[in-house]
Each structure stands twice: as structure tokens, then as C-alpha cells.
Design a protein around this motif. Sequence first.
Motif, PDB file in Angstrom:
ATOM      1  N   GLY A   1      61.242 -89.195   5.193  1.00  0.00           N
ATOM      2  CA  GLY A   1      61.213 -90.161   6.395  1.00  0.00           C
ATOM      3  C   GLY A   1      60.265 -89.506   7.526  1.00  0.00           C
ATOM      4  O   GLY A   1      59.990 -90.516   8.340  1.00  0.00           O
ATOM      5  N   PHE A   2      59.533 -88.669   7.035  1.00  0.00           N
ATOM      6  CA  PHE A   2      58.338 -88.221   8.100  1.00  0.00           C
ATOM      7  C   PHE A   2      57.105 -87.852   7.288  1.00  0.00           C
ATOM      8  O   PHE A   2      56.255 -88.329   7.578  1.00  0.00           O
ATOM      9  CB  PHE A   2      58.747 -87.080   8.946  1.00  0.00           C
ATOM     10  CG  PHE A   2      57.798 -86.524  10.013  1.00  0.00           C
ATOM     11  CD1 PHE A   2      57.441 -87.329  11.239  1.00  0.00           C
ATOM     12  CD2 PHE A   2      57.074 -85.274   9.954  1.00  0.00           C
ATOM     13  CE1 PHE A   2      56.420 -87.049  11.704  1.00  0.00           C
ATOM     14  CE2 PHE A   2      56.070 -85.158  10.668  1.00  0.00           C
ATOM     15  CZ  PHE A   2      55.832 -86.048  11.726  1.00  0.00           C
ATOM     16  N   ASP A   3      57.401 -86.867   6.357  1.00  0.00           N
ATOM     17  CA  ASP A   3      56.105 -86.522   5.612  1.00  0.00           C
ATOM     18  C   ASP A   3      55.978 -87.210   4.450  1.00  0.00           C
ATOM     19  O   ASP A   3      56.950 -87.872   3.851  1.00  0.00           O
ATOM     20  CB  ASP A   3      56.467 -84.943   5.111  1.00  0.00           C
ATOM     21  CG  ASP A   3      56.451 -83.706   6.062  1.00  0.00           C
ATOM     22  OD1 ASP A   3      55.671 -84.054   7.094  1.00  0.00           O
ATOM     23  OD2 ASP A   3      57.320 -83.015   5.878  1.00  0.00           O
ATOM     24  N   ALA A   4      54.709 -87.778   4.150  1.00  0.00           N
ATOM     25  CA  ALA A   4      54.217 -88.379   2.960  1.00  0.00           C
ATOM     26  C   ALA A   4      54.253 -87.572   1.596  1.00  0.00           C
ATOM     27  O   ALA A   4      54.656 -88.103   0.691  1.00  0.00           O
ATOM     28  CB  ALA A   4      52.987 -88.989   3.174  1.00  0.00           C
ATOM     29  N   ASP A   5      53.967 -86.305   1.759  1.00  0.00           N
ATOM     30  CA  ASP A   5      53.671 -85.591   0.400  1.00  0.00           C
ATOM     31  C   ASP A   5      54.435 -84.138   1.102  1.00  0.00           C
ATOM     32  O   ASP A   5      54.729 -83.861   1.968  1.00  0.00           O
ATOM     33  CB  ASP A   5      52.214 -85.288   0.418  1.00  0.00           C
ATOM     34  CG  ASP A   5      51.418 -86.312  -0.014  1.00  0.00           C
ATOM     35  OD1 ASP A   5      52.281 -87.220  -1.009  1.00  0.00           O
ATOM     36  OD2 ASP A   5      50.380 -86.820   0.385  1.00  0.00           O
ATOM     37  N   TRP A   6      54.731 -83.463  -0.084  1.00  0.00           N
ATOM     38  CA  TRP A   6      54.939 -81.922  -0.208  1.00  0.00           C
ATOM     39  C   TRP A   6      53.978 -81.213   0.542  1.00  0.00           C
ATOM     40  O   TRP A   6      52.923 -81.209   0.279  1.00  0.00           O
ATOM     41  CB  TRP A   6      55.476 -81.583  -1.390  1.00  0.00           C
ATOM     42  CG  TRP A   6      56.479 -82.287  -2.156  1.00  0.00           C
ATOM     43  CD1 TRP A   6      56.726 -83.276  -2.974  1.00  0.00           C
ATOM     44  CD2 TRP A   6      57.937 -81.713  -2.254  1.00  0.00           C
ATOM     45  NE1 TRP A   6      57.640 -83.560  -3.523  1.00  0.00           N
ATOM     46  CE2 TRP A   6      58.674 -82.868  -3.029  1.00  0.00           C
ATOM     47  CE3 TRP A   6      58.658 -80.745  -1.444  1.00  0.00           C
ATOM     48  CZ2 TRP A   6      60.028 -82.677  -3.184  1.00  0.00           C
ATOM     49  CZ3 TRP A   6      59.896 -80.474  -1.674  1.00  0.00           C
ATOM     50  CH2 TRP A   6      60.677 -81.353  -2.579  1.00  0.00           C
ATOM     51  N   HIS A   7      54.340 -80.165   1.490  1.00  0.00           N
ATOM     52  CA  HIS A   7      53.789 -79.071   1.761  1.00  0.00           C
ATOM     53  C   HIS A   7      53.863 -77.901   0.859  1.00  0.00           C
ATOM     54  O   HIS A   7      54.904 -77.537   0.639  1.00  0.00           O
ATOM     55  CB  HIS A   7      54.089 -78.738   3.286  1.00  0.00           C
ATOM     56  CG  HIS A   7      53.798 -79.810   4.408  1.00  0.00           C
ATOM     57  ND1 HIS A   7      52.713 -80.083   4.727  1.00  0.00           N
ATOM     58  CD2 HIS A   7      54.746 -80.756   4.603  1.00  0.00           C
ATOM     59  CE1 HIS A   7      52.732 -81.125   5.607  1.00  0.00           C
ATOM     60  NE2 HIS A   7      54.189 -81.530   5.584  1.00  0.00           N
ATOM     61  N   TYR A   8      52.845 -77.350   0.508  1.00  0.00           N
ATOM     62  CA  TYR A   8      52.957 -76.037  -0.639  1.00  0.00           C
ATOM     63  C   TYR A   8      52.472 -74.776   0.309  1.00  0.00           C
ATOM     64  O   TYR A   8      51.555 -75.009   1.053  1.00  0.00           O
ATOM     65  CB  TYR A   8      52.029 -76.242  -1.698  1.00  0.00           C
ATOM     66  CG  TYR A   8      52.697 -77.607  -2.707  1.00  0.00           C
ATOM     67  CD1 TYR A   8      53.538 -77.351  -3.614  1.00  0.00           C
ATOM     68  CD2 TYR A   8      52.194 -78.629  -2.389  1.00  0.00           C
ATOM     69  CE1 TYR A   8      53.935 -78.126  -4.553  1.00  0.00           C
ATOM     70  CE2 TYR A   8      52.457 -79.911  -3.104  1.00  0.00           C
ATOM     71  CZ  TYR A   8      53.440 -79.680  -4.298  1.00  0.00           C
ATOM     72  OH  TYR A   8      53.744 -80.615  -4.933  1.00  0.00           O
ATOM     73  N   VAL A   9      53.456 -73.989   0.179  1.00  0.00           N
ATOM     74  CA  VAL A   9      53.063 -72.594   0.715  1.00  0.00           C
ATOM     75  C   VAL A   9      53.294 -71.554  -0.007  1.00  0.00           C
ATOM     76  O   VAL A   9      54.165 -71.715  -1.132  1.00  0.00           O
ATOM     77  CB  VAL A   9      54.064 -72.407   2.170  1.00  0.00           C
ATOM     78  CG1 VAL A   9      53.573 -73.365   3.074  1.00  0.00           C
ATOM     79  CG2 VAL A   9      55.334 -72.469   1.953  1.00  0.00           C
ATOM     80  N   ASP A  10      52.888 -70.229   0.281  1.00  0.00           N
ATOM     81  CA  ASP A  10      53.077 -69.089  -0.723  1.00  0.00           C
ATOM     82  C   ASP A  10      54.247 -68.143   0.003  1.00  0.00           C
ATOM     83  O   ASP A  10      54.711 -68.616   0.809  1.00  0.00           O
ATOM     84  CB  ASP A  10      51.916 -68.533  -1.152  1.00  0.00           C
ATOM     85  CG  ASP A  10      51.001 -67.820   0.330  1.00  0.00           C
ATOM     86  OD1 ASP A  10      51.852 -67.760   1.241  1.00  0.00           O
ATOM     87  OD2 ASP A  10      49.870 -67.461   0.082  1.00  0.00           O
ATOM     88  N   ALA A  11      54.361 -67.025  -0.762  1.00  0.00           N
ATOM     89  CA  ALA A  11      55.390 -66.228  -0.069  1.00  0.00           C
ATOM     90  C   ALA A  11      55.275 -65.719   1.177  1.00  0.00           C
ATOM     91  O   ALA A  11      56.004 -64.946   1.666  1.00  0.00           O
ATOM     92  CB  ALA A  11      55.623 -65.009  -1.366  1.00  0.00           C
ATOM     93  N   SER A  12      53.837 -65.567   1.767  1.00  0.00           N
ATOM     94  CA  SER A  12      53.812 -65.082   2.922  1.00  0.00           C
ATOM     95  C   SER A  12      53.875 -65.999   3.945  1.00  0.00           C
ATOM     96  O   SER A  12      53.803 -65.879   5.241  1.00  0.00           O
ATOM     97  CB  SER A  12      52.023 -64.463   2.988  1.00  0.00           C
ATOM     98  OG  SER A  12      51.214 -65.744   2.948  1.00  0.00           O
TER      99      SER A  12
END
Length: 161
Positions: free
Chosen positions: A77-88
Motif C-alpha cells: 500500500g506504500f512501497d512499490a518494491d521490496w527493500h533488501y538489507v543484510d544482517a547489519s
Amino acid sequence: MVEEKHADISLCITDILVDGRPLEQMSDKKRKEITPFTSDFTDRLVIPASYSHFTICFASLTYNRPQQNKYAYRLQGFDADWHYVDASSRTAYYSKLPAGEYVFQLRATNENGDWGDVREMEIIIEPPFWATWWAYFYLCIIGYTVYGIDMVGDSSEAVIA
């Protein structure tokens, strides 16, 4: 066709901060307005209009080389795509969202890169009072009252003249 491997990964919401304050540090009354549960057990947040931002902190419960875990999150409903982050960088931050209903989705990989199931949390951003149907109702009542008083005043002046 390449088949994506599926892993059984437990995801934990480690903390939820509203305007920079952890839920656990809020008064019981304010915290229960947002959610009656602790961070990890909540599946629904109601953010009052008086708050402008929130942060969701998370971790996966895979202990074999946790620094290799990856995460993806989005706010449907807000983000168009996934945000990818690492363990940090295991946080999702949102600020000044329009009032409405959203679904926060979170998923993670294990050390082998296999994705687990998506965990979801409903997030409701309440509108300010002036943007609710109650406010419009009161404004209509006040408008009709003022208009009615003005019309009565005009008709009484016509009778005097």
C-alpha cells in the motif's frame, strides 16, 4: 526453470519504536492504543495521528553464520518494491505516512540464501481528527446552524423594515 529453495526460518520482531520510543518505554495507556501485545507477538499496529514515524526492528532465528542472513521487507500500500538489507541493518523505518491501512511484510534467508515464509503485520495509520467523517459531520452541523441563524436574522430585519 530455476526452482527457489524454501527454508523454515523463524522471524522475530525485536522492537517497535514510535517517534523514536520503544513500545516498552511508553505508558501502558499509550502502548495499548498502539498494540496490546509485546513487539514480537503483535500482528497489528494502530498508529495514532499524533505520531509521525515508526521503526520495526527484526531478526531471524538462524544461528549458523547469522551475518550471512539477508532480509527483505515492504509496506504493501506504500512501497512499490521490496527493500533488501543484510544482517547489519535489520530495521524498517517509515515516516509521515498518509492515513490508511497497510500490511508490513518481512522475509529472510538463511546462511545458504534460501528464503523463508513471509511474516505479515497489519499497520493502521489513523487520520487526524479534522480529516475524519466526524469532523465533516460537525462542520456541516455548524455550517447549517450559522446559515439558519443568518436566515432568521435576515427575515426578522425584513419584518422590521
